[in-house]
Design an enzyme around this catalytic site. Structure first.
Site, PDB file in Angstrom:
ATOM      1  N   ASN B 130       0.775  -1.310  -0.048  1.00 55.73           N
ATOM      2  CA  ASN B 130      -0.073  -0.024   0.012  1.00 55.73           C
ATOM      3  C   ASN B 130       0.731   1.261  -0.050  1.00 55.73           C
ATOM      4  O   ASN B 130       1.357   1.586   0.945  1.00 55.73           O
ATOM      5  CB  ASN B 130      -0.842  -0.127   1.282  1.00 55.73           C
ATOM      6  CG  ASN B 130      -1.850   1.271   1.216  1.00 55.73           C
ATOM      7  OD1 ASN B 130      -1.849   1.963   0.476  1.00 55.73           O
ATOM      8  ND2 ASN B 130      -2.726   1.163   2.411  1.00 55.73           N
ATOM      9  N   CYS B 133      -2.067   5.180   0.724  1.00 52.09           N
ATOM     10  CA  CYS B 133      -2.981   5.677   1.835  1.00 52.09           C
ATOM     11  C   CYS B 133      -3.092   6.909   1.839  1.00 52.09           C
ATOM     12  O   CYS B 133      -2.262   7.628   2.267  1.00 52.09           O
ATOM     13  CB  CYS B 133      -2.684   4.902   2.946  1.00 52.09           C
ATOM     14  SG  CYS B 133      -4.494   5.391   4.073  1.00 52.09           S
ATOM     15  N   LYS B 168      -0.358  -1.637  -4.888  1.00 56.41           N
ATOM     16  CA  LYS B 168      -1.592  -0.693  -4.911  1.00 56.41           C
ATOM     17  C   LYS B 168      -1.290   0.453  -5.166  1.00 56.41           C
ATOM     18  O   LYS B 168      -0.689   1.430  -4.516  1.00 56.41           O
ATOM     19  CB  LYS B 168      -2.472  -0.944  -3.716  1.00 56.41           C
ATOM     20  CG  LYS B 168      -3.725  -0.470  -3.825  1.00 56.41           C
ATOM     21  CD  LYS B 168      -4.677  -0.925  -2.593  1.00 56.41           C
ATOM     22  CE  LYS B 168      -6.175  -0.286  -2.726  1.00 56.41           C
ATOM     23  NZ  LYS B 168      -7.108  -1.008  -1.802  1.00 56.41           N
ATOM     24  N   ASN B 195      -6.858   2.829  -5.600  1.00 59.93           N
ATOM     25  CA  ASN B 195      -7.009   3.071  -3.832  1.00 59.93           C
ATOM     26  C   ASN B 195      -8.134   4.600  -3.960  1.00 59.93           C
ATOM     27  O   ASN B 195      -8.525   4.718  -4.930  1.00 59.93           O
ATOM     28  CB  ASN B 195      -5.809   3.664  -3.177  1.00 59.93           C
ATOM     29  CG  ASN B 195      -5.753   3.520  -1.719  1.00 59.93           C
ATOM     30  OD1 ASN B 195      -6.855   3.737  -1.028  1.00 59.93           O
ATOM     31  ND2 ASN B 195      -4.663   3.017  -1.122  1.00 59.93           N
ATOM     32  N   THR B 196      -8.537   5.013  -2.724  1.00 56.53           N
ATOM     33  CA  THR B 196      -9.201   5.986  -2.580  1.00 56.53           C
ATOM     34  C   THR B 196      -8.921   7.564  -3.438  1.00 56.53           C
ATOM     35  O   THR B 196      -7.787   7.682  -3.511  1.00 56.53           O
ATOM     36  CB  THR B 196      -9.705   6.240  -1.227  1.00 56.53           C
ATOM     37  OG1 THR B 196      -8.706   6.581  -0.350  1.00 56.53           O
ATOM     38  CG2 THR B 196     -10.514   5.179  -0.729  1.00 56.53           C
ATOM     39  N   GLY B 246     -12.843  -0.173  -7.247  1.00 59.59           N
ATOM     40  CA  GLY B 246     -13.369   1.164  -7.044  1.00 59.59           C
ATOM     41  C   GLY B 246     -14.840   1.259  -7.553  1.00 59.59           C
ATOM     42  O   GLY B 246     -15.325   1.114  -8.485  1.00 59.59           O
ATOM     43  N   GLY B 247     -15.938   0.993  -6.386  1.00 56.88           N
ATOM     44  CA  GLY B 247     -17.048   1.220  -6.440  1.00 56.88           C
ATOM     45  C   GLY B 247     -17.784  -0.088  -6.938  1.00 56.88           C
ATOM     46  O   GLY B 247     -18.971  -0.139  -7.410  1.00 56.88           O
TER      47      GLY B 247
END
Lengths: 257, 304
Positions: B130, B133, B168, B195-196, B246-247
């Protein structure tokens, strides 16, 4: 397996300004629910993604129903308020741990504030011994008669003085020189914090039911946290209100926020 | 054609998953909370919540805000540390017939390497690095937005572990293909994206941000078009397998990602709305395949 259930709405009526009472045919949830637990309600409108956690106000095991008393605070709860009797709503529960009922306590004090009052009603039904209830509201009270039905002595404080004592609930408690063997409480954080400080001074054990913005309600997202002291009190951790709580002992909670 | 005729197997970084469905890190814990809702054996893999070398406390609350068709979070990778994870969560997940993907977090390269090294001799299948973040101030996001740093952290982590490595990627960059190429140069065996996105909300009555951290990671159905576009762009320029996310909330969503070039698909925020979302996505994929007489997902992967 557990699942989100579609429950029939048996009642959904306005009981005070912006506050509704909803009764659900519970499909067995009543049988396994305890005072202080909550239910996730899901919106039909898909853009409102997250469940709304609503505390259980009353459990009727015989009729298999659950009563929720909720405030309309946003678009999701507004949607709930428009649901007609006979329609269904998606629900998951019971969630959280609820109050730890201390059956040997002879004098129970219940302290509630605003929309934190509803879960205390089911609690009152389940307590042994004397019950003294202190409820604080901004202006209009709710559920007073219901508490009286279960033999509780009820004292009301309102900020604008339109009902009962004018002021906050702790001022009323101090004025009445309250004493007891345990306090159970739910309401806004500043109220809980103030009552907890007072309880500590009086050496009365106190349980508080906390609230925080949640996503899942099942302990996965780690969103709804509060600071809880470690057992030896030397450090603290963020604990989940949904899964570790929502009820904690007041002396475990760090009240800094 | 019926369900038994379908070949759902996919290979991610040399590891075969029995089907493409996994979970997005941080939306499924280590699976424990979901075992009462679904059969964990049904999933291709479980991707666990981010693990760091030592316990992380996370950010103050409020950490959650709903948005139109999505949500923001600023959890900040609260986790009990890699040693607790190895002791408690690996034995739990190993009871199930599913692959284990461990998402690892760090503030510095040595921290990432320490987690990777400790996981190296455990019974897990894949590591997901990751580097993206948005809720951790040091390291975290910086590694994911600078190609040089992304390549370097990938190379160092790769040196410290025997496990296949997925990286990621953050969507919060000008050109995600540059970062994708950089981490592959660093030795990544696969990619996860996205990621977001970074977002915020303001409480206009209190005149303050809703999140205590001010900003947070934006996820949920609302971000799907952005995620799909990025998977499509990256799939065009790399040859390693991609886990798309993603969604994703339905089988149709997952099929879109596969057509854009994803090998695996991860269900994230949908788990908060529907604890059975992973199973619903898997069943939706199967239904689409039967209806369209697709025997293997190879037939539609990357066709766009």
């Amino acid at each position: 397996m557990r699942e989100i259930k579609k429950l029939i709405v048996l009642e959904n009526k306005l009981i005070s300004s912006n506050i509704y009472s909803m009764v659900l045919q519970s499909k067995g949830l009543a049988k396994i629910s305890k005072p202080g637990q909550f239910i996730n309600l899901y919106c039909r409108e898909g853009s409102r993604l997250l469940p709304r956690p609503i505390s259980i106000c009353e459990i009727n095991k015989l009729e298999d129903t659950i009563k929720l008393v909720y405030a309309v605070v946003g678009a999701g709860t507004k949607e709930f308020s428009n649901i007609k009797v006979g329609e269904k709503i998606e629900a998951l529960g019971p969630l959280g741990n609820g109050f730890i009922i201390e059956k040997d306590k002879t004098k129970n004090i219940i302290v509630g504030g605003g929309i934190g009052v509803p879960p205390l009603l089911e609690l009152a039904k389940n307590l042994n011994g004397e019950i003294e209830v202190y409820l604080g509201f901004r202006s209009k009270s709710i559920l007073i008669e219901d508490f009286k039905k279960y033999g509780a002595k009820v004292h009301v404080a309102t900020e604008d003085g339109s009902e009962g004592f004018k002021g906050n609930v702790l001022e009323l408690m101090k004025k009445n020189n309250v004493n007891g063997s345990i306090i159970y409480s739910c309401g806004p954080k500043p109220m809980l914090k103030a009552v907890a400080k007072w309880a500590k001074k009086k050496n009365i054990p106190m349980q508080v039911s906390l609230e925080e913005r949640m996503a899942c309600g099942i302990g996965v997202c780690v969103g709804c946290v509060c600071k809880i002291k470690d057992k030896n009190q030397s450090d603290w951790q963020y604990k989940k209100v949904c899964k570790d709580g929502p009820v904690f002992w007041s002396d475990e909670v760090i009240w800094d926020e | 054609m019926n369900k038994d005729d379908l070949d759902l197997r996919v290979k991610i970084a040399g590891v075969e998953l029995k089907n493409p469905v996994t979970t997005a890190s941080g939306t499924f814990g280590s699976g424990r909370e979901f075992k009462e809702f679904i059969d964990l054996n049904a999933l291709g893999a479980v991707t666990v919540k981010g693990v760091s070398s030592v316990p992380w406390k996370g950010n103050p609350a409020p950490r959650i805000a709903e948005t139109y068709g999505g949500m923001l979070n600023s959890v900040g990778l609260q986790n009990p540390g890699v040693e607790e994870f190895i002791k408690n969560d690996i034995p739990f997940l190993r009871q199930y017939d599913t692959k284990i993907i461990v998402n690892i977090a760090g503030r510095t390269i040595p921290e990432y390497c320490d987690v990777a090294e400790k996981l190296s001799n455990t019974d897990i299948d894949l590591i997901e690095l990751n580097i993206s973040c948005p809720n951790v101030k040091e390291g975290g996001v910086a590694f994911g937005t600078d190609p040089k740093m992304a390549e370097e952290v990938t190379r160092e982590v790769k040196r410290h572990t025997k496990k296949p490595l997925i990286v990621k990627l953050s969507p919060n960059v000008t050109d995600i293909t540059n970062i994708a190429k950089a981490v592959i140069k660093g030795g990544a065996d696969g990619l996860s994206l996205i990621n977001t996105l970074i977002g915020m909300r303001i409480d206009i009555n209190r005149r303050k941000p809703i999140l205590a951290n001010v900003v947070g990671g934006f996820s949920g159905p609302a971000i799907k078009p952005v995620a799909l576009r990025m998977v499509y762009q990256v799939a065009k320029v790399v040859s390693v397998p991609i886990i798309g996310m993603g969604g994703i909330a339905t089988g149709e969503d997952a099929i879109e990602f596969i057509m854009a070039g994803a090998s695996g698909v991860a269900v994230g925020t949908a788990n908060f709305r529907n604890p059975r979302a992973t199973i619903d996505v898997l069943n939706g994929i199967k239904e689409y395949m039967i209806k369209n007489k697709i025997k293997s997902l190879k037939e539609i992967r990357g066709i766009i």
